[in-house]
Design a protein around this motif. Structure first.
Motif, PDB file in Angstrom:
ATOM      1  N   GLY A   1     -41.556 -26.857 -22.854  1.00 29.23           N
ATOM      2  CA  GLY A   1     -40.323 -27.001 -22.138  1.00 29.23           C
ATOM      3  C   GLY A   1     -39.344 -27.957 -22.797  1.00 29.23           C
ATOM      4  O   GLY A   1     -38.288 -28.227 -22.250  1.00 29.23           O
ATOM      5  N   PHE A   2     -39.660 -28.492 -23.957  1.00 29.87           N
ATOM      6  CA  PHE A   2     -38.786 -29.470 -24.585  1.00 29.87           C
ATOM      7  C   PHE A   2     -37.817 -28.853 -25.585  1.00 29.87           C
ATOM      8  O   PHE A   2     -36.902 -29.509 -26.036  1.00 29.87           O
ATOM      9  N   ALA A   3     -38.009 -27.597 -25.929  1.00 30.18           N
ATOM     10  CA  ALA A   3     -37.193 -26.980 -26.974  1.00 30.18           C
ATOM     11  C   ALA A   3     -35.696 -27.050 -26.671  1.00 30.18           C
ATOM     12  O   ALA A   3     -34.885 -27.260 -27.571  1.00 30.18           O
ATOM     13  N   ALA A   4     -35.314 -26.880 -25.425  1.00 30.09           N
ATOM     14  CA  ALA A   4     -33.902 -26.871 -25.073  1.00 30.09           C
ATOM     15  C   ALA A   4     -33.352 -28.270 -24.807  1.00 30.09           C
ATOM     16  O   ALA A   4     -32.154 -28.444 -24.625  1.00 30.09           O
ATOM     17  N   ARG A   5     -34.210 -29.239 -24.805  1.00 29.49           N
ATOM     18  CA  ARG A   5     -33.783 -30.604 -24.512  1.00 29.49           C
ATOM     19  C   ARG A   5     -33.721 -31.444 -25.776  1.00 29.49           C
ATOM     20  O   ARG A   5     -34.437 -31.210 -26.738  1.00 29.49           O
ATOM     21  N   ARG A   6     -32.879 -32.419 -25.736  1.00 31.65           N
ATOM     22  CA  ARG A   6     -32.763 -33.341 -26.851  1.00 31.65           C
ATOM     23  C   ARG A   6     -34.000 -34.247 -26.876  1.00 31.65           C
ATOM     24  O   ARG A   6     -34.367 -34.836 -25.866  1.00 31.65           O
TER      25      ARG A   6
END
Length: 189
Positions: A1-6
């Motif tokens: 779930g971190f791919a879209a977050r900085r």
């Protein structure tokens, strides 16, 4: 779930004021073992456990014909086995089991080569290898296995040998023991 977050990756750090080449520390530690003849010192820093590759390293050292000394820095369940292996070598092998982390830079300075022969198991592989970056900061050349992340940490700044490549370990250590200029170049890298 971190791919879209900085995100940010904060790498492990080394205090390069403490982990640095130190000729006085080198002389002091070597003198404490009575090692003043210039014979190259091969070292290991870490836990004395099977997955760190001590069985491979001791087997390999027994087959290396070039002059060497060995310094094992750490502690763990393989200590008695390591001491038993070391006994026939007399003062060529030393163990420093009470070294605190703040003393590690001095002991690293006593080395001509650091070996990290980690061995992957079903439940474990080397995740980073802090001793690698501490050796780099101290200017000590590194020979390490290809377990886990070690090749990515070492890159071109050291020599990578297959985890179970006994002949490769013997050849690599023998070559580096005969070649102080290459050791110096790796230490600078």
């Amino acid at each position: 779930g971190f791919a879209a977050r900085r995100t940010r990756v904060i790498p492990a750090g080394v205090d390069t004021a403490r982990f640095a080449a130190d000729a006085a520390a080198r002389a002091r530690i070597r003198a404490s073992f009575g090692w003043d003849d210039g014979t190259p010192v091969i070292g290991f820093v870490g836990r004395f456990v099977p997955e760190k590759g001590l069985e491979l390293l001791t087997d390999v050292l027994g087959s290396v014909r070039e002059p060497w000394r060995a310094l094992f820095i750490g502690s763990g369940p393989l200590e008695s086995q390591l001491r038993k292996w070391a006994a026939p070598f007399g003062d060529r092998v030393a163990m420093a089991t009470g070294v605190q982390h703040e003393q590690v830079p001095d002991y690293l300075n006593a080395l001509d080569l650091l070996c990290a022969p980690s061995q992957t198991t079903k439940q474990w592989r080397e995740q980073f290898g802090r001793m690698l970056i501490e050796a780099f900061a101290t200017g000590v050349p590194v020979v390490a296995s290809d377990s886990g992340e070690i090749p990515h940490v070492v890159g071109s700044a050291g020599v990578i040998v297959g985890e179970r490549d006994r002949a490769g370990w013997i050849a690599t250590l023998s070559d580096l023991l005969r070649d102080p200029a290459r050791r110096a170049a790796l230490g600078r890298a």
